[in-house]
Design a protein around this motif. Sequence first.
Motif, PDB file in Angstrom:
ATOM      1  N   PRO A   1       0.840  -1.201   0.000  1.00  0.00           N
ATOM      2  CA  PRO A   1       0.000   0.000   0.000  1.00  0.00           C
ATOM      3  C   PRO A   1       0.875   1.250   0.000  1.00  0.00           C
ATOM      4  N   GLU A   2       0.276   2.357  -0.358  1.00  0.00           N
ATOM      5  CA  GLU A   2       1.004   3.619  -0.418  1.00  0.00           C
ATOM      6  C   GLU A   2       1.621   3.933   0.944  1.00  0.00           C
ATOM      7  N   GLY A   3       2.880   4.363   0.914  1.00  0.00           N
ATOM      8  CA  GLY A   3       3.574   4.708   2.145  1.00  0.00           C
ATOM      9  C   GLY A   3       4.311   3.553   2.786  1.00  0.00           C
ATOM     10  N   VAL A   4       4.183   2.349   2.222  1.00  0.00           N
ATOM     11  CA  VAL A   4       4.869   1.168   2.750  1.00  0.00           C
ATOM     12  C   VAL A   4       5.978   0.763   1.772  1.00  0.00           C
ATOM     13  N   VAL A   5       7.203   0.635   2.284  1.00  0.00           N
ATOM     14  CA  VAL A   5       8.345   0.252   1.453  1.00  0.00           C
ATOM     15  C   VAL A   5       8.437  -1.264   1.379  1.00  0.00           C
ATOM     16  N   SER A   6       8.513  -1.806   0.154  1.00  0.00           N
ATOM     17  CA  SER A   6       8.768  -3.226  -0.051  1.00  0.00           C
ATOM     18  C   SER A   6      10.062  -3.357  -0.841  1.00  0.00           C
ATOM     19  N   ALA A   7      11.087  -3.896  -0.202  1.00  0.00           N
ATOM     20  CA  ALA A   7      12.414  -3.953  -0.820  1.00  0.00           C
ATOM     21  C   ALA A   7      12.489  -4.931  -1.983  1.00  0.00           C
ATOM     22  N   ARG A   8      11.591  -5.912  -2.022  1.00  0.00           N
ATOM     23  CA  ARG A   8      11.698  -6.940  -3.057  1.00  0.00           C
ATOM     24  C   ARG A   8      10.498  -6.959  -4.001  1.00  0.00           C
ATOM     25  N   GLN A   9       9.742  -5.923  -4.036  1.00  0.00           N
ATOM     26  CA  GLN A   9       8.580  -5.833  -4.918  1.00  0.00           C
ATOM     27  C   GLN A   9       8.956  -6.087  -6.375  1.00  0.00           C
ATOM     28  N   ALA A  10      10.116  -5.550  -6.793  1.00  0.00           N
ATOM     29  CA  ALA A  10      10.485  -5.599  -8.213  1.00  0.00           C
ATOM     30  C   ALA A  10      10.729  -7.022  -8.723  1.00  0.00           C
ATOM     31  N   ILE A  11      11.137  -7.936  -7.847  1.00  0.00           N
ATOM     32  CA  ILE A  11      11.436  -9.286  -8.353  1.00  0.00           C
ATOM     33  C   ILE A  11      10.165 -10.116  -8.547  1.00  0.00           C
ATOM     34  N   TYR A  12       9.014  -9.550  -8.134  1.00  0.00           N
ATOM     35  CA  TYR A  12       7.751 -10.265  -8.313  1.00  0.00           C
ATOM     36  C   TYR A  12       6.857  -9.587  -9.346  1.00  0.00           C
ATOM     37  N   GLN A  13       7.474  -8.935 -10.337  1.00  0.00           N
ATOM     38  CA  GLN A  13       6.681  -8.252 -11.367  1.00  0.00           C
ATOM     39  C   GLN A  13       5.837  -9.227 -12.170  1.00  0.00           C
ATOM     40  N   GLY A  14       6.221 -10.503 -12.181  1.00  0.00           N
ATOM     41  CA  GLY A  14       5.465 -11.495 -12.943  1.00  0.00           C
ATOM     42  C   GLY A  14       4.247 -12.033 -12.215  1.00  0.00           C
ATOM     43  N   VAL A  15       3.996 -11.590 -10.980  1.00  0.00           N
ATOM     44  CA  VAL A  15       2.844 -12.095 -10.216  1.00  0.00           C
ATOM     45  C   VAL A  15       1.617 -11.237 -10.509  1.00  0.00           C
ATOM     46  N   ARG A  16       0.536 -11.897 -10.919  1.00  0.00           N
ATOM     47  CA  ARG A  16      -0.713 -11.173 -11.193  1.00  0.00           C
ATOM     48  C   ARG A  16      -1.562 -11.033  -9.930  1.00  0.00           C
TER      49      ARG A  16
END
Length: 536
Positions: A129-144
């Motif tokens: 959600p907005e305002g929450v940092v996720s350090a590994r979000q980018a490696i899960y770009q393939g998840v729908r």
Amino acid sequence: MPRVRWGTAAAGLVVVAALLAAPVPVDAQQPRRGGTLSYAVSALPPSFDAHRETTFAMIHPIRPHYNLLVKFDPQNYPKIVPDLAESWTSSRDGLTWTFKLRQGVKFHDGAVLTSRDVKASFDKIIFPPEGVVSARQAIYQGVRAVEAPDPQTVVFRLKWPVPSFLEKLASPFNWIYKADILARDPRWYERNVMGTGPFRFVEYVRGARWVGRRNEDYFERGKPYLDGYTALFISSRSALIAALKSGQVLIEFRGVSPAERDDIVRTLGPRVNVQEQPWLCNLIVAFNTRRKPFDDARVRRALTLAVDRWSGSRALSQIAFVGPVGAVMRPGSEFAMPEAELVRLAGYGRDIAQARAQARALLREAGVPEGFGFTLKNRDVQMPYEPVGIFLVDQWRQIGLNVQHVQQETAKYLADMRAGDYEASVDFACDFIDDPDVQLAKFVSSDVNPLNYGGYIDRQLDLLFVQQSRTADRAKRLEIVRRFERRLLDEQAYVMYVLWWQRIIPHWRTLQGYKTTTNHYVEPDLAEYWLAEGSQ
């Protein structure tokens, strides 16, 4: 037991070889119950939230309170084994992964874990959600999407077949949190603890210790073996080595230098075991592209051209746990760049005089005057940040630059990089598995990954990242990875890699069940360790 001689001092070879001649098997004893394990951690956790953080300073003391969906087998890394999931399947097209959860797993407050908790945790990681940092979000770009169709089932639906998807789910940072808590406050876990792990939280005394005790309701019958653990925060390098030699702590799960290893082995003799591995970790330099003159690729290329990595490798490997020269993918790994290609990148050639002449010319073209000064921020974790920082300052001095070296406590150091409050900063690129998705993700545009502290937007890198991730053919994927590395390190020089690390882990033989890996994030797995008989 894996052993690597890379960068080993001659004296150390003799001592270690003597130990190897008549070893005591690491796992000679059967697991036994009891005792408290004390180990050292050389920095303080910036927060308690694994989804946000990237550092050992958080994972080493706090990981024992949590479980993952699946995890790496500490005895057979990188094999994946169940943790909260007892089984899983993938569809024939690789687009649907279904996990069945164990029955009866409880959080430390007594609440029963369900698929809703797993979905809420991965939603926070993948779709924060907005305002929450996720350090590994980018490696899960393939998840729908992540779904929880019933209390014991979790389903991941993918946009495309993602290579090594199971291994990515096993990231040691993917702790499973409680859905009710996340619904009330998605940042609650930054300052609080509530998991299902093998150890319950007892106390945190800032600057001194983190304490956990055995979870008597743990779902794995008979585990953990230990009654508890104490992580002692020891920032002084000499004090840390003294604590290891005295037995105040039995291990530090990150590593020591060759000289420190030799000192410990000389003192403890057969009471210590030493495990060594190549290390999936590198110190890099991030340039703040939102500030002049670091917004100019000519300046960034000049700074990387000035660094003699090859002579630095020979010198620094004697005093620190660094050594191998490489690009973004770990030297020796499946996707590593061969030396014939490596030496064509800016800053990797063998003729340092020619490289530095080119660097000076680029600085003149960019209008940077002789004696230009800037600040290199660095972390106050002495090994290997301090010697590498000093090395960089000296290398840049040789092209007429005047660099101030400022070291900071971990929380302040990370906060300044996240806020863009720096000119150049020593950063780290350390991961839990060799995989281009994982190693390259840090360097996509800053609006895609918050770990890109340089602040640049480069849609060509973003496109290459997705292309390599979606390419099943290994040769084609490797070619795209090479294009990514050349643009990142040479054409734009957004960052510069310095030297890769070499893990050296000495530990008291009374610690049983421990086996080192290529990274310091999979460890510690305290549910698997025990203390030898007679050690209490």
